[in-house]
Design an enzyme around this catalytic site. Structure first.
Site, short mmCIF file in Angstrom:
data_model
loop_
_atom_site.label_atom_id
_atom_site.label_comp_id
_atom_site.label_asym_id
_atom_site.label_seq_id
_atom_site.Cartn_x
_atom_site.Cartn_y
_atom_site.Cartn_z
N HIS A 84 0.81 -1.22 0.00
CA HIS A 84 0.00 0.00 0.00
C HIS A 84 0.84 1.26 0.00
O HIS A 84 0.39 2.32 -0.43
CB HIS A 84 -0.96 0.00 1.19
CG HIS A 84 -0.27 0.02 2.50
ND1 HIS A 84 0.29 -1.10 3.06
CD2 HIS A 84 -0.01 1.03 3.35
CE1 HIS A 84 0.84 -0.77 4.21
NE2 HIS A 84 0.68 0.52 4.41
N ASP A 89 1.53 3.25 -3.34
CA ASP A 89 0.52 4.17 -3.89
C ASP A 89 0.14 5.27 -2.91
O ASP A 89 -0.55 6.21 -3.27
CB ASP A 89 -0.76 3.39 -4.25
CG ASP A 89 -0.46 2.35 -5.30
OD1 ASP A 89 0.29 2.67 -6.24
OD2 ASP A 89 -0.94 1.21 -5.17
N HIS A 90 0.52 5.13 -1.69
CA HIS A 90 0.08 6.08 -0.65
C HIS A 90 1.31 6.67 0.01
O HIS A 90 1.69 6.24 1.12
CB HIS A 90 -0.80 5.37 0.36
CG HIS A 90 -1.53 6.31 1.28
ND1 HIS A 90 -0.95 6.90 2.38
CD2 HIS A 90 -2.79 6.78 1.24
CE1 HIS A 90 -1.82 7.67 3.00
NE2 HIS A 90 -2.94 7.62 2.34
N PHE A 91 2.07 7.58 -0.58
CA PHE A 91 1.82 8.15 -1.91
C PHE A 91 3.07 7.91 -2.74
O PHE A 91 4.15 7.76 -2.13
CB PHE A 91 1.54 9.65 -1.78
CG PHE A 91 0.34 9.96 -0.94
CD1 PHE A 91 -0.93 9.98 -1.52
CD2 PHE A 91 0.44 10.23 0.42
CE1 PHE A 91 -2.04 10.29 -0.75
CE2 PHE A 91 -0.68 10.51 1.16
CZ PHE A 91 -1.92 10.54 0.58
N VAL A 150 3.54 7.00 3.20
CA VAL A 150 3.00 7.31 4.53
C VAL A 150 1.99 6.23 4.90
O VAL A 150 1.12 5.89 4.09
CB VAL A 150 2.26 8.67 4.51
CG1 VAL A 150 1.66 8.96 5.87
CG2 VAL A 150 3.19 9.79 4.11
#
Lengths: 130, 164
Positions: free
Chosen positions: B30, B33-35, B40
């Site tokens: 994750h 993509d975050h970010f 984060v």
């Protein structure tokens, strides 16, 4: 020392602003919890827990919000409460104002019985008994 | 899929409090993509980490008889980011517990310093009050969660130092 109605109201107001994320000025005596303040089912449990803590009282399941009456087929006929159901509800909720509801006891209108005043009345009774 | 957002328990006092840690690694999907370029840990997953810590505490308090469902996030506030390399610690305390539900309060710390608060309400769902669409078996406390607690207890009973 007895707690005045204003003190009870102001603590109830604080409970509701915390539980429902609403502003103080949205919480008036006549506000309905669901319709005006946007309470959902889990919020009722949250409110009970917060009231217990704020006033140091114990609230047995179904005493403040007796929703289980609706599960009894004897008390509900279609979308209306039967006279027996209405009587049972009035007994279970001496803290609520039935003057409007009893004129047209639609099940869908039952949430309107749960107002800020209903809670204040309940807590006042509870504190007097304790 | 492994849906588990704590690495290990570091403290567990049955019926009262539990603490767990989570080490954030750059390899977690994750974070790509975050970010992009600024990984984060999403606040929602920090809440999930607290929910797992507190949920196991609540489940254990009633011998895992019921499914313990996260019913309401009473409060979630964070004043810092958590990034790869950080260790999060979740300290959860039971405030109220009865046959219907439980309320927990919790502090999230990052590398030893408090960075947020997460207070939760859990519902107890058992055979008697279960909505029909939910399965009959205990679908919350699967082996992956029970193993976490078993590992902590084995380590502590044998005197092995905890992960902290």
């Amino acid at each position: 020392m007895a707690t005045s109605r204003d003190e009870v109201f102001s603590k109830v107001q604080e409970v509701l602003t915390d539980a429902l994320g609403v502003d103080d000025d949205e919480v008036s005596a006549e506000s309905t919890l669901q319709g005006d303040l946007g309470a959902e089912s889990i919020d009722f449990l949250d409110i009970v827990f917060r009231l217990e803590k704020a006033f140091d009282i114990k609230i047995p399941k179904g005493e403040l919000f007796p929703d289980e009456i609706l599960n009894n087929p004897e008390y509900v006929d279609g979308d209306k409460m039967t006279p027996a159901g209405l009587e049972k509800l009035k007994q279970a909720m001496p803290h609520a104002d039935f003057s409007k509801f009893e004129q047209q006891p639609d099940v869908s209108k039952m949430p309107d019985l749960f107002t800020v005043d209903t809670i204040v009345n309940y807590v006042e009774n509870k504190l007097q008994v304790a | 899929m492994r849906w588990i957002w704590i690495d290990s328990f570091v403290e567990f006092t049955a019926g009262e409090r539990a603490s767990a840690v989570k080490n954030i690694t750059r390899s977690e999907d994750h974070l790509h993509d975050h970010f992009p370029g600024f990984p984060v840990m999403p606040a929602t997953l920090i809440i999930e980490g607290m929910a797992q810590t507190a949920g196991i505490l609540v489940g254990e308090a009633r011998s895992f008889r019921e499914n313990v469902i996260l019913a309401k996030i009473r409060r979630a506030s964070f004043d810092d980011f958590a990034v790869p390399g950080d260790q999060l610690r979740y300290d959860a305390v039971i405030e109220t517990i009865d046959e219907q539900a439980a309320v927990t309060t919790g502090v999230v710390s990052k590398n030893g310093a408090p960075m947020g608060k997460v207070d939760l309400i859990f519902s107890h769902v058992n055979q008697a009050n279960k909505p029909p669409e939910l399965p009959d078996h205990n679908f919350v406390f699967t082996d992956q969660f029970m193993d976490l607690l078993a590992t902590f207890r084995n380590n502590n009973m044998s005197g092995t130092p905890s992960d902290e």
